[in-house]
Design an enzyme around this catalytic site. Structure first.
Site, PDB file in Angstrom:
ATOM      1  N   GLY A  29       2.485   2.068  10.225  1.00 50.43           N
ATOM      2  CA  GLY A  29       2.897   3.182  10.453  1.00 50.43           C
ATOM      3  C   GLY A  29       4.205   4.190  12.001  1.00 50.43           C
ATOM      4  O   GLY A  29       4.507   4.836  11.908  1.00 50.43           O
ATOM      5  N   LYS A  49       0.052   3.576  -0.124  1.00 44.20           N
ATOM      6  CA  LYS A  49      -0.678   5.129   0.433  1.00 44.20           C
ATOM      7  C   LYS A  49      -0.398   6.543  -0.505  1.00 44.20           C
ATOM      8  O   LYS A  49      -0.095   6.727  -1.734  1.00 44.20           O
ATOM      9  CB  LYS A  49       0.126   5.757   1.667  1.00 44.20           C
ATOM     10  CG  LYS A  49       0.017   4.173   3.174  1.00 44.20           C
ATOM     11  CD  LYS A  49       0.326   4.769   4.911  1.00 44.20           C
ATOM     12  CE  LYS A  49       0.481   3.418   5.365  1.00 44.20           C
ATOM     13  NZ  LYS A  49       0.192   3.657   6.492  1.00 44.20           N
ATOM     14  N   GLU A  72      -5.903  -4.957   9.997  1.00 44.27           N
ATOM     15  CA  GLU A  72      -4.386  -3.882  10.652  1.00 44.27           C
ATOM     16  C   GLU A  72      -4.918  -3.350  12.148  1.00 44.27           C
ATOM     17  O   GLU A  72      -5.450  -2.671  11.905  1.00 44.27           O
ATOM     18  CB  GLU A  72      -4.960  -2.966   9.822  1.00 44.27           C
ATOM     19  CG  GLU A  72      -4.284  -3.958   8.314  1.00 44.27           C
ATOM     20  CD  GLU A  72      -3.527  -3.200   7.110  1.00 44.27           C
ATOM     21  OE1 GLU A  72      -2.768  -2.793   6.515  1.00 44.27           O
ATOM     22  OE2 GLU A  72      -4.052  -1.661   7.242  1.00 44.27           O
ATOM     23  N   GLU A  92      -7.288   4.984   7.811  1.00 45.44           N
ATOM     24  CA  GLU A  92      -7.056   5.753   7.715  1.00 45.44           C
ATOM     25  C   GLU A  92      -8.256   6.685   6.680  1.00 45.44           C
ATOM     26  O   GLU A  92      -8.435   7.444   6.642  1.00 45.44           O
ATOM     27  CB  GLU A  92      -5.622   6.382   6.679  1.00 45.44           C
ATOM     28  CG  GLU A  92      -3.803   6.176   7.865  1.00 45.44           C
ATOM     29  CD  GLU A  92      -3.111   5.616   6.583  1.00 45.44           C
ATOM     30  OE1 GLU A  92      -3.578   5.671   5.062  1.00 45.44           O
ATOM     31  OE2 GLU A  92      -2.397   4.388   7.323  1.00 45.44           O
ATOM     32  N   ASN A  96       0.448  -1.034  -0.285  1.00 46.97           N
ATOM     33  CA  ASN A  96       0.029  -0.251  -0.047  1.00 46.97           C
ATOM     34  C   ASN A  96       1.131   1.314  -0.828  1.00 46.97           C
ATOM     35  O   ASN A  96       1.971   1.552   0.661  1.00 46.97           O
ATOM     36  CB  ASN A  96      -0.958  -0.104   1.498  1.00 46.97           C
ATOM     37  CG  ASN A  96      -1.724   1.108   1.611  1.00 46.97           C
ATOM     38  OD1 ASN A  96      -2.013   2.039   0.094  1.00 46.97           O
ATOM     39  ND2 ASN A  96      -2.300   1.493   2.636  1.00 46.97           N
ATOM     40  N   HIS A 139      -9.475   1.324   4.421  1.00 47.40           N
ATOM     41  CA  HIS A 139      -8.417   1.139   5.281  1.00 47.40           C
ATOM     42  C   HIS A 139      -8.467   2.229   6.772  1.00 47.40           C
ATOM     43  O   HIS A 139      -9.344   2.820   7.001  1.00 47.40           O
ATOM     44  CB  HIS A 139      -7.246   1.955   4.038  1.00 47.40           C
ATOM     45  CG  HIS A 139      -6.001   1.602   5.346  1.00 47.40           C
ATOM     46  ND1 HIS A 139      -5.352   2.365   5.740  1.00 47.40           N
ATOM     47  CD2 HIS A 139      -4.543   0.656   5.114  1.00 47.40           C
ATOM     48  CE1 HIS A 139      -4.562   2.400   6.767  1.00 47.40           C
ATOM     49  NE2 HIS A 139      -3.548   1.513   5.819  1.00 47.40           N
ATOM     50  N   SER A 194       3.263  -2.282  10.039  1.00 39.54           N
ATOM     51  CA  SER A 194       5.033  -2.301  10.444  1.00 39.54           C
ATOM     52  C   SER A 194       5.810  -3.797  10.363  1.00 39.54           C
ATOM     53  O   SER A 194       6.011  -4.456  10.783  1.00 39.54           O
ATOM     54  CB  SER A 194       5.000  -2.367  11.951  1.00 39.54           C
ATOM     55  OG  SER A 194       4.481  -0.447  11.386  1.00 39.54           O
TER      56      SER A 194
HETATM   57  C1  PEP Z   1      -1.145   0.206   6.007  1.00 38.54           C
HETATM   58  O1  PEP Z   1      -0.644   0.993   5.484  1.00 38.54           O
HETATM   59  O2  PEP Z   1      -1.842  -0.119   5.557  1.00 38.54           O
HETATM   60  C2  PEP Z   1       0.237  -0.746   7.014  1.00 38.54           C
HETATM   61  C3  PEP Z   1       0.037  -1.945   7.462  1.00 38.54           C
HETATM   62  O3  PEP Z   1       1.249   0.350   7.006  1.00 38.54           O
HETATM   63  P1  PEP Z   1       2.819   0.382   7.258  1.00 38.54           P
HETATM   64  O4  PEP Z   1       3.279  -1.363   6.566  1.00 38.54           O
HETATM   65  O5  PEP Z   1       3.837   1.138   7.176  1.00 38.54           O
HETATM   66  O6  PEP Z   1       2.256   0.130   9.272  1.00 38.54           O
END
Ligand code: PEP
Length: 249
Positions: free
Chosen positions: A177, A16, A171, A102, A14, A100, A213
């Site tokens: 992040g 972003k 998630e 966000e 992803n 997601h 992460s």
């Molecule tokens: C994400 O954006 O879905 C995500 C898991 O980000 P990160 O791997 O940076 O934690």
């Protein structure tokens, strides 16, 4: 409708709101060249809308798939700023992220909006990657299972034929992040809950990804868990070697 019947490993990047035509060019070339395990792992990138033409051009004919990070629940019409499923099809997208964290937190997407978006994606032959996960506050209050069940409910209500065409991504918001991944055991605990819900719905073979992460250093231990079928990767998906090493894990 696409049916995701097998539980072949799946790793999705992803991006972003990152990237530029120049930076993407070298990242995509490296991914195309470096994805050497297509039989054991499906690899995909979900990119910002303006770069769909570029991924379409650069990844066509490769073992990688691609997709978008959101879509409209509407098929077409006066919805300024929105992008429909059929527009994503014009760029041969396979996946689209829905719900997601966000999108849920910054854009107010509710569980029912997320389900409507998943349905719109399926109707166009796309594979929605439905993201669920609890916040830190919810985790600390012991509400993880209840939150996951609440977020999944309208999606599972679409019926087994629909759910069979999806991917679910767990998630935990506190892990996205932050550099602080869930431990494999913590993630497995929630994945087992999601698997049980899928089993009850008659679709135990749906792939359930972990996100939060994930990096090359922790991917293998997460993927060793019985109900973790791959990863949704944010930051580490922007570095070709790191992303490819996650897929290799
Ligand atoms: C994400 O954006 O879905 C995500 C898991 O980000 P990160 O791997 O940076 O934690």
């Amino acid at each position: 409708m696409t049916t995701e019947q097998s539980r072949k490993r799946l790793v999705i990047g992803n991006w972003k709101m990152h990237g530029s035509l120049a930076a993407n060019e070298s990242l995509l070339a490296a991914l195309r060249q470096g994805h050497v395990h297509p039989d054991s792992c499906d690899l995909a990138v979900c990119v910002p809308f303006p770069y769909l033409a570029q991924v379409h051009r650069m990844l066509s004919g490769s073992a990688l798939s691609w997709g978008a990070q959101d879509l409209s629940a509407q098929a077409q019409g006066a919805f300024t700023g929105e992008v429909s499923a059929s527009m994503l099809n014009d760029f041969s997208c396979r996946f689209v992220l829905v719900g997601h964290s966000e999108r849920r937190s910054f854009h107010g997407e509710t569980d029912s909006v997320v389900a409507a978006k998943a349905q719109a994606a399926l109707a166009a032959g796309l594979v929605p990657v439905v993201c669920v996960g609890e916040t830190l506050q919810q985790q600390e209050a012991g509400e993880t299972s209840a939150v996951i069940e609440r977020q999944l409910a309208p999606v599972l209500a679409l019926g087994p034929q629909a759910v069979a065409g999806m991917v679910i991504a767990y998630e935990p918001v506190w892990a996205i992040g932050t550099g602080k991944s869930a431990t494999p055991e913590q993630a497995q605990h929630v994945h087992a809950l999601i698997r049980a819900k899928l089993q009850q719905a008659g679709v135990p073979q749906v792939r359930v990804l972990y996100g939060g992460s994930v990096k090359a250093a922790n991917a293998a231990s997460l993927f060793a868990m019985p109900d973790i079928d791959g990863a949704l990767v944010g930051g580490a998906a922007l570095v070709a070697e790191e992303f490819l090493n996650i897929a290799a894990a």
